[in-house]
Design a protein around this motif. Structure first.
Motif, PDB file in Angstrom:
ATOM      1  N   SER A   6      44.854   3.652  -5.679  1.00 19.55           N
ATOM      2  CA  SER A   6      42.865   3.121  -5.497  1.00 19.55           C
ATOM      3  C   SER A   6      43.221   3.258  -7.532  1.00 19.55           C
ATOM      4  CB  SER A   6      42.375   4.299  -5.138  1.00 19.55           C
ATOM      5  OG  SER A   6      41.634   3.991  -3.651  1.00 19.55           O
ATOM      6  N   ILE A   7      43.315   4.319  -7.684  1.00 17.53           N
ATOM      7  CA  ILE A   7      43.182   4.816  -9.668  1.00 17.53           C
ATOM      8  C   ILE A   7      44.422   3.188 -10.413  1.00 17.53           C
ATOM      9  CG2 ILE A   7      44.095   5.731 -11.805  1.00 17.53           C
ATOM     10  CD1 ILE A   7      41.673   7.201 -10.177  1.00 17.53           C
ATOM     11  N   MET A   8      44.881   2.834  -9.690  1.00 16.77           N
ATOM     12  CA  MET A   8      46.015   1.480 -10.362  1.00 16.77           C
ATOM     13  C   MET A   8      44.886   0.639 -10.109  1.00 16.77           C
ATOM     14  SD  MET A   8      49.832   0.077  -8.820  1.00 16.77           S
ATOM     15  CE  MET A   8      50.476   1.528  -8.180  1.00 16.77           C
ATOM     16  N   ALA A   9      44.822   0.576  -8.379  1.00 16.63           N
ATOM     17  CA  ALA A   9      44.138  -1.126  -8.755  1.00 16.63           C
ATOM     18  C   ALA A   9      42.511  -1.055  -9.636  1.00 16.63           C
ATOM     19  CB  ALA A   9      43.217  -1.622  -7.327  1.00 16.63           C
ATOM     20  N   ILE A  10      41.877   0.320  -9.974  1.00 12.73           N
ATOM     21  CA  ILE A  10      41.171   0.101 -10.846  1.00 12.73           C
ATOM     22  C   ILE A  10      41.517  -0.120 -12.080  1.00 12.73           C
ATOM     23  CG2 ILE A  10      39.392   2.078 -11.559  1.00 12.73           C
ATOM     24  CD1 ILE A  10      39.163   3.534  -8.884  1.00 12.73           C
ATOM     25  N   VAL A  11      42.630   0.770 -12.535  1.00  8.01           N
ATOM     26  CA  VAL A  11      43.134   0.291 -13.817  1.00  8.01           C
ATOM     27  C   VAL A  11      43.117  -0.841 -14.804  1.00  8.01           C
ATOM     28  CG1 VAL A  11      45.022   0.871 -15.657  1.00  8.01           C
ATOM     29  CG2 VAL A  11      43.595   2.419 -14.371  1.00  8.01           C
ATOM     30  N   LEU A  12      43.764  -1.707 -13.332  1.00 10.05           N
ATOM     31  CA  LEU A  12      44.523  -3.476 -13.381  1.00 10.05           C
ATOM     32  C   LEU A  12      42.888  -4.182 -13.039  1.00 10.05           C
ATOM     33  CD1 LEU A  12      47.177  -3.284 -10.386  1.00 10.05           C
ATOM     34  CD2 LEU A  12      47.253  -4.176 -12.935  1.00 10.05           C
ATOM     35  N   GLN A  71      35.976   5.727  -2.502  1.00  7.99           N
ATOM     36  CA  GLN A  71      37.607   6.699  -3.268  1.00  7.99           C
ATOM     37  C   GLN A  71      36.484   7.927  -3.526  1.00  7.99           C
ATOM     38  OE1 GLN A  71      39.954   6.165  -1.337  1.00  7.99           O
ATOM     39  NE2 GLN A  71      40.671   6.827  -2.510  1.00  7.99           N
ATOM     40  N   GLY A  72      34.953   7.942  -3.348  1.00  9.27           N
ATOM     41  CA  GLY A  72      34.335   8.976  -3.934  1.00  9.27           C
ATOM     42  C   GLY A  72      34.494   9.662  -5.137  1.00  9.27           C
ATOM     43  N   PHE A  73      34.964   8.667  -5.933  1.00 13.42           N
ATOM     44  CA  PHE A  73      34.971   9.273  -7.673  1.00 13.42           C
ATOM     45  C   PHE A  73      33.559   9.108  -8.248  1.00 13.42           C
ATOM     46  CE2 PHE A  73      39.655   6.766  -7.498  1.00 13.42           C
ATOM     47  CZ  PHE A  73      39.442   7.995  -6.789  1.00 13.42           C
ATOM     48  N   VAL A  74      32.424   8.782  -7.411  1.00  8.50           N
ATOM     49  CA  VAL A  74      31.031   9.065  -8.511  1.00  8.50           C
ATOM     50  C   VAL A  74      30.564   9.694  -7.896  1.00  8.50           C
ATOM     51  CG1 VAL A  74      29.544   7.392  -9.252  1.00  8.50           C
ATOM     52  CG2 VAL A  74      31.602   6.126  -8.370  1.00  8.50           C
ATOM     53  N   PHE A  77      26.865   8.548  -6.096  1.00  7.77           N
ATOM     54  CA  PHE A  77      26.946   7.883  -5.045  1.00  7.77           C
ATOM     55  C   PHE A  77      28.012   7.821  -4.257  1.00  7.77           C
ATOM     56  CE2 PHE A  77      25.876   5.202  -9.123  1.00  7.77           C
ATOM     57  CZ  PHE A  77      24.456   4.175  -8.856  1.00  7.77           C
ATOM     58  N   GLN A  78      27.813   8.480  -2.777  1.00  9.88           N
ATOM     59  CA  GLN A  78      28.675   8.098  -2.235  1.00  9.88           C
ATOM     60  C   GLN A  78      28.617   7.256  -0.867  1.00  9.88           C
ATOM     61  OE1 GLN A  78      29.382  11.380  -1.730  1.00  9.88           O
ATOM     62  NE2 GLN A  78      28.543  11.926  -3.339  1.00  9.88           N
ATOM     63  N   PRO A  79      29.924   6.680  -0.670  1.00 12.85           N
ATOM     64  CA  PRO A  79      30.756   5.997   0.383  1.00 12.85           C
ATOM     65  C   PRO A  79      29.028   6.116   0.798  1.00 12.85           C
ATOM     66  CG  PRO A  79      32.374   6.926  -0.164  1.00 12.85           C
ATOM     67  CD  PRO A  79      30.980   7.847  -0.609  1.00 12.85           C
ATOM     68  N   SER A  80      29.216   3.910   1.781  1.00 14.01           N
ATOM     69  CA  SER A  80      27.795   3.633   2.460  1.00 14.01           C
ATOM     70  C   SER A  80      27.993   2.331   3.499  1.00 14.01           C
ATOM     71  CB  SER A  80      26.522   4.050   1.617  1.00 14.01           C
ATOM     72  OG  SER A  80      26.562   2.879   1.034  1.00 14.01           O
ATOM     73  N   SER A  81      26.720   2.017   3.716  1.00 12.09           N
ATOM     74  CA  SER A  81      27.422   0.745   4.274  1.00 12.09           C
ATOM     75  C   SER A  81      27.424  -0.178   2.903  1.00 12.09           C
ATOM     76  CB  SER A  81      25.814   0.773   5.634  1.00 12.09           C
ATOM     77  OG  SER A  81      25.077   0.526   4.830  1.00 12.09           O
ATOM     78  N   PHE A  82      26.108  -0.013   2.702  1.00 10.53           N
ATOM     79  CA  PHE A  82      26.452  -0.844   1.490  1.00 10.53           C
ATOM     80  C   PHE A  82      28.011  -1.029   0.302  1.00 10.53           C
ATOM     81  CE2 PHE A  82      21.493   0.227   1.494  1.00 10.53           C
ATOM     82  CZ  PHE A  82      21.841  -1.047   2.190  1.00 10.53           C
ATOM     83  N   SER A  83      28.410   0.344   0.696  1.00 10.37           N
ATOM     84  CA  SER A  83      30.158  -0.074  -0.563  1.00 10.37           C
ATOM     85  C   SER A  83      30.863  -1.054   1.139  1.00 10.37           C
ATOM     86  CB  SER A  83      30.201   1.253  -1.346  1.00 10.37           C
ATOM     87  OG  SER A  83      30.184   2.559   0.121  1.00 10.37           O
TER      88      SER A  83
END
Length: 140
Positions: A6-12, A71-74, A77-83
Motif C-alpha cells: 500500500s505504501i508503495m502504491a501511494i508513493v507511485l 488502510q487506516g492511515f488517516v 477518516f475511517q474506512p467506510s462503504s464510501f471508501s
C-alpha cells in the motif's frame, strides 16, 4: 505485506500525479513516450490539454487518498462503504486500463511498435494491473 504494498502504491501514485502536474504546466520531459500514436506514424492519438492533465493528476491523488483511508492511515477518516466503493471503482479503472482498448493501450493492444507501446507493455500496463489488485485487496 499489504502495508508495504500500500505504501508503495501511494508513493507511485503521488509520483505519477506530480509528473502530470509538471506536464500540465509545460514540462516536456518524457512526453514523447507517454502518449499513444497512430499506427505507421508519429501522429498522437490525442493531444492532452492543461485542464485535462490537471484533472488526471487530481484523480490520481484522490485514488491515493482511498488507499490511505482504507488502510487506516488517516486519523479523521475511517474506512467506510464510501471508501470501499471508491476502492472498487479504482480497481475496475486500473484493471480495465491494464487490459486496454485492444488498439492503442493495454496488454492486448494491436499497435505495438511505437515507443509508447513498448513502455506500455513493460511499465504502464503492469503498473495498472498492480494498482488494480491493490485496490481489490483493500476490499477484503
Amino acid at each position: 505485506m499489504m502495508y508495504s504494498l500500500s505504501i508503495m502504491a501511494i508513493v507511485l501514485l503521488w509520483m505519477i500525479s506530480i509528473i502530470h502536474i509538471y506536464w500540465a504546466f509545460g514540462g516536456r520531459w518524457g512526453i514523447g513516450a507517454v502518449i499513444p500514436v497512430k499506427g505507421g506514424g508519429q501522429q498522437a492519438v490525442f493531444v492532452p490539454r492543461k485542464w485535462g492533465t490537471l484533472c488526471v493528476a487530481t484523480l490520481i491523488l484522490l485514488a491515493s487518498l482511498i488507499i490511505l483511508i482504507q488502510q487506516g492511515f488517516v486519523a479523521y477518516f475511517q474506512p467506510s462503504s464510501f471508501s470501499k466503493v471508491g476502492s472498487s471503482v479504482c480497481a475496475c479503472v486500473f484493471i480495465a486500463r491494464a487490459i486496454g482498448d485492444f488498439k492503442y493501450v493495454g496488454f492486448f493492444k494491436s499497435i505495438k511498435h511505437s515507443q509508447f507501446a513498448k513502455n506500455d507493455t513493460k511499465f504502464y500496463s503492469p503498473l495498472c494491473l498492480f494498482l488494480g489488485f491493490i485496490y481489490l485487496e483493500l476490499l477484503f
